[in-house]
Design a protein around this motif. Sequence first.
Motif: not given
Length: 838
Positions: A335-357, A380-382
Amino acid sequence: MAELNLKQIIDRLNTEFTGENRKLVFWYDDKAEFEEDMDSVELENAKVYRLEKDNQFYTKYFFEREDTTTNYLIYAPFPKPEVKDNHLEDTMLYSKRFFADRASLLSVDLGIEEKYKHVIEKHIKFFANKDRTQRFYDLEIENFNEENILVGLLSAVCKTKTCSFEEVVRIVITEGDIEDNKYLEEMDKYELLGAFWKLCEQQFGYVDSDPSLERLMVTLFVTYSARYLQSEVPASWRSFVSMKQGNVIAFLDNLMNSMLYRNDYDRLSAYVASGLKVEDNLAKYTPEDIVHLDTFAYVDELILKWITERLVSEDVAAKLDEMDMLQICDTRSKMHFGGVYENAYAMLENAFTIINAANYGGSDDMKSIVKKYESEDYMIDTAYRKFYFYYDQIEDTTSYEKLQTLVENIYTNEYLNDLIPRWNTAFCGEDGLVVLPLQRNFYNGFVNHSKERTVVIISDAMRYEVGRELFEQMKDDPRCTVKLSPMMSSLPSYTRLGMAALLPHNTLEMKDDYEVYADGVLCNDLAGRQAVLQGHSKDSICVQFDDIKNLKKNDLRNIFTGRQVVYVYHNQIDARGDKANTEDEVFVACEEAIKEISDLIKKISTNANTYRFIVTSDHGFIYKRDKISESDKIGGVNGKDAWINRRYIVSKSSITEDGVSNIGLGYVLGYEDDKVISFPTSSNVFKVSGGGQNFVHGGSSPQEMIIPVLDIKMERGHMETRPASISLVSMVQKITNLITGMDFIQSEPVSDTVKETTYRLVFMSEDDERISNENIYVADSREPDSAKRIFRMRFNFKNQKYDKNKQYYLVVIDDNKKLELFRHPVMMDLTFADDFNW
């Protein structure tokens, strides 16, 4: 352009009197501007008759009785009388009128009908300047009416290239000040300000007894927000909600999606957000209420806060509007402001994978461990690597500290400390060295029998999951065919042993001074490795990546010409990780390594007539962000007759400490040797002085010992690719609602020959006027199931009259190439009650 001069008037009059029939032309010069000039006016085919206010009866008699054949210009230096007072009214019915005032000349010159001349007259002051007049002409307006004349005047004031009220508003709010706006001042000077606000009412539903630019902008942003909020807007905002929602959404969508104006949108959004106290008002809503709202940047902060709280609570099943957290992150980041927060969203996506483990449970036999790591666990390592890659790019991580602690605990305590002991139990068993190909057999297995020139790229410390990412990227190159397989590194998993094992050799040994020899040659540097390589393949060479990466075409070709095997040594990851002051940059180094290797392969294949590449590694690594605590260190070891490292000890005798396993060096390397390798059975380290605190390798773990082998074939020449196309699923022929949803499908999944593509979707008239908001869709799905590639787009149409005799279209544009993909015709059948009344 019309100019008020006597010569032009005479020329125009002469054209009036052409032909054989007798003509009478009346010229009422309202302000008597040309009274003095009339004595000198001579016409080619007519006489001038001067009309007086009191000689109308005589004039009528003269034309109808005394002279009934001559052409006459009847000049009156006064306004035309009212019909009831004009005794020549019936004569004028079979005559013509001539106009020589500026408004009339302009109207005639532009093709403006007499009934709209009053609009020009009212704003005649505007045309006193040649540049302004020229700007109006340059708009090339066709089919004049009252509205587009006014829009044209406003467009000329704002110096737009087209006659567009939306463009006028854009310039006014983006290029002028909010308080003292130069464009509004200019409009006021030419009596256009009222028209501007009237058009704002018509186009955007902005009604205000005392209109202001600030309240107009608030109306736009609040109306837009009302569409995407899942509940009522705050009470203090409700008076700003417009009934012309479709027009507002189309306007702001076009502003925020434009590469030219998106920064202007951000600035205006921040300005309005401050005045509306967005932070206080939106904080009262549930995340589900705002998940689709994209008007203000603060919305993303609220969504990020909610996702973070859910993750910290390990509530990985949480959803918003049927979207799970990965889908929310993906949607919001686009979405429009996604570029401003893209690092945060990408970080959370990967946190989700780890917590899911969390509560990880591994397998016990080597075959199952390897299979699970190759298919699942590597992710998980990725995810851990990516989590910190993006985490480190966020300026203020205060709000993510609890999440970071949780990620670290799960990764270390629940994943590594479960997986690594299982791995080491299996590794020390009878299947430990038979499930995976061994590094010491690499040359014979992958290089020796190749009939074409082969480039072996050895990237120091490129562990399996990093190689997997390179594999995924290379798959998308249409010229590339790539296979990935795992291989077992040597133990200890460190550089000198790994590099030697990758060379062709008959013998591989670690002598009592702990130096490594292949075929009796010390190979701890480039010269030694090349000597070993050339002993098995004389037409071969070893080179450093840094020495060839910037070579020009001819110099690069000279290195490869006549060679059968070229070993390229790349050292990005290990070089950064092994230094205490840069070890926290190791995940950045992984990203750079992937790009450097990919670029080198493309460069060599293009410039050096070489098409087969093998990418592998000497060893992997373990990285943990938290500093190693004393409880994670294994003590009670000494280095008198041993080679001690943080993750391994090589000596003549076994280490009998808890948490330590022992295995014969000769068994691992395939020769007779009585030395013993001792290594931690978990992710712990031996207590030794020096070394880094986060990046380690040399021990026994999947992360250190499973290394990638990428077998790559590059095609000669160019392979055609095509963009991922989209098509309309909904068979819509008629639009009957101001808000309409339509289903589309990405025709095929993204692959090596089908490229990710961004599309812009908008409805337009046959005159290329935008009549809806513009949607952006990124066609990046790799789903093989076509049903999962269907997506829905919602269009908000302008609330205006639509001509049922005109054609309208859904237009889909490839944003990368700026080319139209397709144009789907529709009929606009919307009930519209508004009218433009002045």
